[in-house]
Design a protein around this motif. Structure first.
Motif, PDB file in Angstrom:
ATOM      1  N   ASP A   1       4.653 -10.852   8.389  1.00 23.07           N
ATOM      2  CA  ASP A   1       3.494 -10.043   8.409  1.00 23.07           C
ATOM      3  C   ASP A   1       3.144  -9.538   9.708  1.00 23.07           C
ATOM      4  O   ASP A   1       2.232 -10.283  10.484  1.00 23.07           O
TER       5      ASP A   1
ATOM      6  N   TRP B   1      -0.882  -0.524  10.148  1.00 25.59           N
ATOM      7  CA  TRP B   1       0.474  -0.744   9.231  1.00 25.59           C
ATOM      8  C   TRP B   1       1.090  -2.168   9.575  1.00 25.59           C
ATOM      9  O   TRP B   1       1.104  -2.437  10.884  1.00 25.59           O
TER      10      TRP B   1
ATOM     11  N   VAL C   1       6.136  -6.236   6.277  1.00 26.65           N
ATOM     12  CA  VAL C   1       5.988  -7.515   5.431  1.00 26.65           C
ATOM     13  C   VAL C   1       7.287  -7.934   4.733  1.00 26.65           C
ATOM     14  O   VAL C   1       8.142  -6.849   4.728  1.00 26.65           O
TER      15      VAL C   1
ATOM     16  N   SER D   1       2.777  -2.442   4.879  1.00 32.86           N
ATOM     17  CA  SER D   1       1.684  -2.500   3.958  1.00 32.86           C
ATOM     18  C   SER D   1       0.491  -2.085   4.883  1.00 32.86           C
ATOM     19  O   SER D   1       0.640  -2.094   6.115  1.00 32.86           O
TER      20      SER D   1
ATOM     21  N   THR E   1       0.749  -1.612  -0.328  1.00 31.52           N
ATOM     22  CA  THR E   1       1.990  -2.338  -0.233  1.00 31.52           C
ATOM     23  C   THR E   1       3.167  -1.934  -0.896  1.00 31.52           C
ATOM     24  O   THR E   1       2.969  -2.147  -2.278  1.00 31.52           O
TER      25      THR E   1
ATOM     26  N   THR F   1       7.325  -2.751  -1.246  1.00 33.28           N
ATOM     27  CA  THR F   1       8.216  -3.660  -0.932  1.00 33.28           C
ATOM     28  C   THR F   1       9.373  -3.616  -1.865  1.00 33.28           C
ATOM     29  O   THR F   1       9.519  -3.044  -2.936  1.00 33.28           O
TER      30      THR F   1
END
Length: 493
Positions: A101, A108, A111, A165, A171, A173
């Motif tokens: 993180d 921004w 992550v 994120s 967020t 991913t």
């Protein structure tokens, strides 16, 4: 269940009185820092190790070196043996991982997370698939612990994803990620997916929306957005051979957090999910796995509410080292959840391919089985529990889990003998657990607990002593039960 919860509250009151009288709890010096973090990159690891006793089980295996703690399994071979053994992963899967993180500017962050679960008794990566091969074709008395799993020896058998994120935009991913359903039960299970004491932890059926191998999606994208107390998310996976789900999958989550209350509703759809069959269906010395294929649809609603109780007290210095740590008070949390799962024959038949971890599926005239659900299989999960956390480190938890299965009669024959003639007949599962867990410091806790589980009718069928059991162990019983006790310790870095 009621007696266990009443005992928990009595103990809570007694211990609370002692603490108010300046009782000093036992403590262990903690040489470790609060976390191992450098520039937003955090290394973490967990080791869970203990000793267990079971009234109705079988010996632990060389790969799955823990007991099969409850009879809600595909393996169906509880043989009446009383087992006393060193065991692992009582409260959670032992693991090692890295979490990222890291700020990159303008709000921004980069992550990510990579993690692998391992067997604390052998040091090897968790591998449920090879445990089926080791028990292939053996009769019930000869078998040791084996279990279906999405962790099948992969170097990264847990989450392995990365993304970006932002507090305003959410967020995003991509990679190998837990489904919203698995995320949800991890948050709303009173026993936090304990292997030894929780149905939701030991069995991957709920987290995989019907199929254990589909609890984590490879090749997936996941988006989460928060607005005030509300949050929402969407997830998609293309699926692939070797991932536990051949077709695509998608899911949605909506929820809210307000003061002590939180709630989530989850929808999941999976196509071509892998369901491994019991090891007795694999020929002796087999190198392939028998499996059925399903399309799964699941709905789930989960909630919890926490109350702070008593005066807020400064954390003990041995327990939380952070400077200016906020005062802590006792906390009581109520949990509840419901999941509805529909498993149907796949819309696209799967005729070859691999299970999770690259283990080949058995190919024959009927395998992989694309017609295991003549009518849809319906599973309904209910659970509830109470947890009392003392500010000084002790927690007491009581939980109850229930599952009902309909009669989906895959092969068309009638259900007789109380419904225990076939595993596709209607059946029930019940489990009650009580666990005490004490944090000696931030990185070390010790625990002890007891659980009782029982399956009846169709969910008990083919266990030794019930109709349909193989290798001459058939009988007329209509239920199977077991009690498991485990104590141990957990180190978290």
């Amino acid at each position: 269940m009621k007696k266990a919860l009443a005992l928990a509250l009595v103990l809570a009151g007694s211990a609370g009185t002692a603490y108010a009288a300046d009782w000093t709890p036992p403590k262990v010096p903690d040489p470790l820092p609060d976390s191992l973090t450098w520039n937003g990159i955090t290394f973490y690891a967990t080791l869970d190790y203990g000793y267990a006793y079971q009234t109705n089980g079988r010996p632990v295996g060389s790969v799955v070196s823990t007991l099969e703690f409850i009879p809600f399994t595909t393996t169906r071979n509880f043989t009446g043996q009383r087992i006393s053994t060193i065991a692992g992963n009582g409260l959670q899967q032992s693991n090692v991982g890295v979490k990222i993180d890291t700020p990159i500017g303008n709000g921004w962050n980069i992550v990510g997370r990579i993690e692998s679960g391992f067997d604390p008794l052998t040091g090897e990566f968790a591998n449920g698939c090879v445990s089926f091969l080791q028990n292939a074709g053996l009769n019930y008395i000869q078998q040791n612990s084996n279990a279906d799993s999405g962790r099948c020896g992969q170097a990264l058998n847990g989450p392995a994803y990365g993304g970006i994120s932002n507090p305003l935009y959410g967020t995003l991913t991509v990679g190998r990620q837990q489904t919203f359903q698995l995320d949800g039960i991890a948050q709303y299970d009173p026993l936090a997916l304990s292997y030894a004491f929780s149905l939701l932890g030991y069995s991957g059926t709920n987290g995989g929306s019907g199929s254990t191998q589909a609890a984590r999606w490879d090749e997936s994208a996941k988006y989460m957005y928060e607005y005030g107390p509300f949050h929402a998310g969407a997830m998609f996976s293309s699926g692939s051979s070797g991932s536990g789900m051949f077709g695509n999958g998608y899911g949605f989550d909506v929820g809210a957090v307000y003061r002590g209350f939180s709630m989530d509703a989850v929808f999941t759809k999976e196509h071509g999910a892998v369901n491994l069959q019991t090891a007795v269906n694999d020929p002796l010395n087999s190198t392939t796995l028998a499996a059925s294929i399903s399309d799964n649809t699941a709905y789930s609603v989960m909630a919890k509410y926490s109350w702070s109780l008593g005066p807020a007290l400064a954390p003990a210095p041995y327990y939380i080292k952070a400077a200016n740590a906020e005062p802590q008070s006792d906390k009581l949390t109520l949990y509840a959840g419901y999941t509805y799962i529909d498993q149907a024959n796949p819309s696209t038949a799967i005729t070859f391919g691999d299970a999770a971890g690259g283990y080949p599926l058995t190919i024959s005239g009927i395998l992989p089985d694309n017609n295991a659900f003549t009518t849809d299989k319906i599973l309904q999960f209910y659970w509830t529990g109470l947890k009392y956390d003392f500010a000084w480190g002790l927690s007491l938890t009581g939980a109850y889990y229930h599952v009902s299965q309909n009669s989906y009669v895959a092969d068309g024959s009638a259900c007789v003998l109380g419904g225990a003639s076939k595993p596709d007949c209607a059946g029930l599962f019940d489990q009650v657990s009580f666990v005490a867990d004490y944090a000696l410091n931030k990185h070390l806790d010790v625990y002890a607990g007891i659980t009782y589980g029982r399956v009846t009718d169709g969910l008990a069928s083919t266990y030794p002593g019930t109709p349909g059991a193989k290798f001459g162990f058939a009988g007329t019983g209509t239920e199977v039960d077991t009690t498991s006790i485990m104590s141990g310790f957990r180190i978290k870095i």
